[in-house]
Scaffold this active site. Sequence first.
Site, PDB file in Angstrom:
ATOM      1  N   CYS A 195       0.776  -1.247   0.000  1.00  0.00           N
ATOM      2  CA  CYS A 195       0.000   0.000   0.000  1.00  0.00           C
ATOM      3  C   CYS A 195       0.803   1.290   0.000  1.00  0.00           C
ATOM      4  CB  CYS A 195      -0.959   0.013   1.190  1.00  0.00           C
ATOM      5  SG  CYS A 195      -1.985  -1.460   1.296  1.00  0.00           S
ATOM      6  N   HIS A 210      -1.527   6.517   2.175  1.00  0.00           N
ATOM      7  CA  HIS A 210      -1.550   5.552   3.270  1.00  0.00           C
ATOM      8  C   HIS A 210      -1.391   6.345   4.562  1.00  0.00           C
ATOM      9  CE1 HIS A 210      -1.254   1.418   4.725  1.00  0.00           C
ATOM     10  NE2 HIS A 210      -0.508   1.923   5.668  1.00  0.00           N
TER      11      HIS A 210
END
Length: 520
Positions: A50, A104
């Site tokens: 991510c 993120h």
Amino acid sequence: DGMNVLFIVVDDLRPVLGCYGDKLVKSPNIDQLASQSMVFSNAYAQQAVCAPSRVSFLTGRRPDTTRLYDFYSYWRLHAGNYSTMPQYFKENGYVTLSVGKVFHPGVSSNYSDDYPYSWSIPPFHPSAEKHENDKTCRGKDGKLYANLVCPVNVTEMPGGTLPDIQSTEEAIRLLNIMKTSRQKFFLAVGYHKPHIPLRYPQEFLKLYPLENITLAPDPWVPKKLPSVAYNPWMDIRQRDDVEALNVSFPYGPLPDDFQRQIRQSYYAAVSYLDVQVGLLLNALDHVGLSNNTMVVFTADHGWSLGEHGEWAKYSNFDVATRVPLMFYVPGMTTSPVSQGARLFPYLDPFSHVGGSAPQGQSKRVVELVSLFPTLADLAGLQVPPACPERSFGVELCTEGTSIVRYFNVSKGKVQEGREGCEDTGRCFYEEPAAFSQYPRPADTPQWNSDKPRLKDIRVMGYSMRTSDYRYTLWVHFDPNNFTANFEDVHAGELYLMENDPNQDYNIYNSTSHGWFFKKL
């Protein structure tokens, strides 16, 4: 007066979508978007995890330039003060808005999702997000667990909702505000599912009877897979339901029936996501903005569903690096759209039958690092210049390239991966390639192989995907000076797509391919 941007990014979504030819999934709303869009069937993330992937495509730089391979540094302090895509739109007069998981969260975006650099107002996070990993999954014994497979009754959830439902509501609220404000906007909406835990409203299971769910076509660890390439899916082993299965580390397979349950729940989570996207696009129509708002739909990376005996992301295989990517651009991917036209009526996956073909489709190999220059190009902004070889000191540049040149495909046509050409040598070098990479702490799978911290990285797998092959070299990497030594090759992989589309038969050690490696 410029076009608005609705940028939808999904967590861990591989292209299991009707518009990508998946026969099992029910994704009518995303398919409907595809029917008005330019769809790229060969798009790849630069690292299959991510934070590194998101920082890469939001800055338009590769992981070796952001120097983020884990979750624990902020590029502006650690690598260079790189401008981001939303920041560039903001500096060009757009109101930039973030809903859900776009950056993120955490140190890799300065605990602020890079606000105020990237966003006009502080980013929105759904309040239900904090319960994602709580024990909210009811087991057969009636007790609550933190499971991987987690269909739920939404009314029993904390707050009676789920994060993606809240994100859709907030995004719709913002669209209504932007409609009256008359300002150009860049609205990024980040959805959580199908990221684990596979926690979604239980009614979506009805779409996927277990008897219709198969195993992966190649659910075994390939004989010639180098051990450094294997990811041992630690995050899955730690869920209560998987832990109870006592699977041996690292290669012990999950029981077949449980593999099918994971695949079933992944599909169910995709249909739940499709409903959220459908509601959002229907609202775009409803507020009268679908005639002057481009919609971009993609994911941060894919997710293995048992292929190669692997689960989750954390690898260089297509199942982990390949993502959906489509662009709806009014007047470009569709003929000019009149104000108030209904392009995106909401479609109910429980009753809607029949798919719709993409408006245009390209098999050209493209990379997410190209999103920044491509969106700037589509919006009529100056395309950021290409970065020099070393660009740590350059604030605005991109290591991607605008892919708008691939958009001129007539309706229903598929653009092949490469143009025909006689001089194979020249063609080879001009053929587009997508680069991905993945770090490892050691040559054999260990507890931190999926997500090594920077200081523990010893090997970097650099991978190159063209329409014909995937070629990966696992080389020595020194995390102190961020250097890879291509003279010190720990392992290699070569898969020829034509006869090995699932990447099961590594022919790297077949000496007959010597000429091929010289070209690479």
